[in-house]
Scaffold this active site. Sequence first.
Site, PDB file in Angstrom:
ATOM      1  CE1 TYR A 141      -4.781   7.482   0.434  1.00 15.35           C
ATOM      2  CE2 TYR A 141      -5.423   9.718  -0.102  1.00 15.35           C
ATOM      3  CZ  TYR A 141      -4.452   8.806   0.225  1.00 15.35           C
ATOM      4  OH  TYR A 141      -3.142   9.221   0.369  1.00 15.35           O
ATOM      5  CE  LYS A 186       6.281   0.860  -8.104  1.00 18.43           C
ATOM      6  NZ  LYS A 186       7.688   1.250  -8.224  1.00 18.43           N
ATOM      7  CG  ASP A 218       9.497   4.027  -8.010  1.00 15.10           C
ATOM      8  OD1 ASP A 218       8.828   4.376  -9.008  1.00 15.10           O
ATOM      9  OD2 ASP A 218      10.098   2.945  -7.962  1.00 15.10           O
ATOM     10  CG  ASP A 242      -2.503  12.767   0.182  1.00 15.52           C
ATOM     11  OD1 ASP A 242      -2.297  13.960   0.467  1.00 15.52           O
ATOM     12  OD2 ASP A 242      -2.918  11.937   1.009  1.00 15.52           O
ATOM     13  CG  ASP A 246       1.459  17.411   1.337  1.00 16.26           C
ATOM     14  OD1 ASP A 246       0.690  18.260   0.845  1.00 16.26           O
ATOM     15  OD2 ASP A 246       1.259  16.884   2.453  1.00 16.26           O
TER      16      ASP A 246
END
Length: 351
Positions: A141, A186, A218, A242, A246
């Site tokens: 980001y 990852k 994943d 992020d 959620d």
Amino acid sequence: MKTYKIAVLKGDGIGPDVVNCAVDVLKAAAEKYHFQIEFTEGLIGGIAIDEKNMPLPEETITLCQTSDAVLLGAVGGPKWDNQSVRPEAGLLGIRKALGLFANLRPAIIYDALKQASPLKSDIIGDNLDILVVRELTGGIYFGKKEKGDDYAMDTMKYTIPEVRRIAKVGFEAAMIRDKRLTSVDKANVLESSRLWRRIVNEVAINYPEVTLNHMYVDNAAMQLVKDPHQFDVIVTTNMFGDILSDEAAMITGSIGMLPSASLAEGKMGLYEPVHGSAPDIAGKDIANPIATILSVAMMLKYSLDEQSAASAIEDAVNKVLEEGYRTSDIARKGETTVGTLEMGRLIKENL
Ligand code: NAD
């Protein structure tokens, strides 16, 4: 007697409704556990635009910087939606000014509210309690961005000090919980994830009591809904955090119950509910104050080191829910409901 300075930024919409309740509960906890709190109010968001023409006045920044912790309600609302200066700029500004680099979001399913979860009850089991620790100021980001005629790119970059300090937050959080940490990355594809994994392993040497495992993002997304009990604390990068925070939040099924903490180096932290300013129910005494009350419990845990008072608040919330009290957002059809103030009073009484 210890005295803590708390900056109180109520903000807009239901911000004042829920923060007033949480301050009352914090006062009661201070009395019971023998410490003092000095509360000072500051302006942020839409109300600051109305009164000072800016979403984050300089005096609010100074107030927060000279406090031990910050309690925030929520900002924003339709009144300011079409203005060039937005209330949300106040939030981004204060996060930056305080150097908040770690975001902590617990996802707890209270046994009394299991039916609100979209997961099957045998998967939820008992006492589900996960904490997602998300790196907040680095990663994709904030990396270099570029756009050409036929391409666009973002860069995921992490430095060793950035990974080290967030890993430390993850391990410290695990130490005051169940001492299990899952680092999510990852590393099979990303160079920045390979660095992440190496540094997390290095930091682990200082926390021999914590059981560390690594998981690809994943797989973590799948495991969260397949077998959430395998997680205690999850530490991960900005973007993965992020998404996973959620996902973990949705497992609980109720936005009015979710607290959060954003931490800087040292003990400074900003504590706020995950929900927004809910203008549709503002000032009507129906907002659920529990997310903000649990944010205060996090403040006691992470900034003030008052673990007993924090646990007492969490237990009081649990007890009130077990006794069947509900605000309307968490009530099932036919259940009687209590208002914001009454919910706050019941939790205080149970302390
Ligand atoms: P929201 O979280 O404010 O509301 C979503 C829905 O959940 C609404 O129906 C609301 O009534 C309900 N809700 C939220 N909190 C509740 C509570 N404590 N008790 C009972 N019900 C609750 O999200 P939104 O509607 O997308 O945004 C409204 C405003 O809040 C916007 O201006 C948005 O920019 C702002 N916002 C602020 C923050 C923040 O301050 N951190 C976060 C998200 C949204």
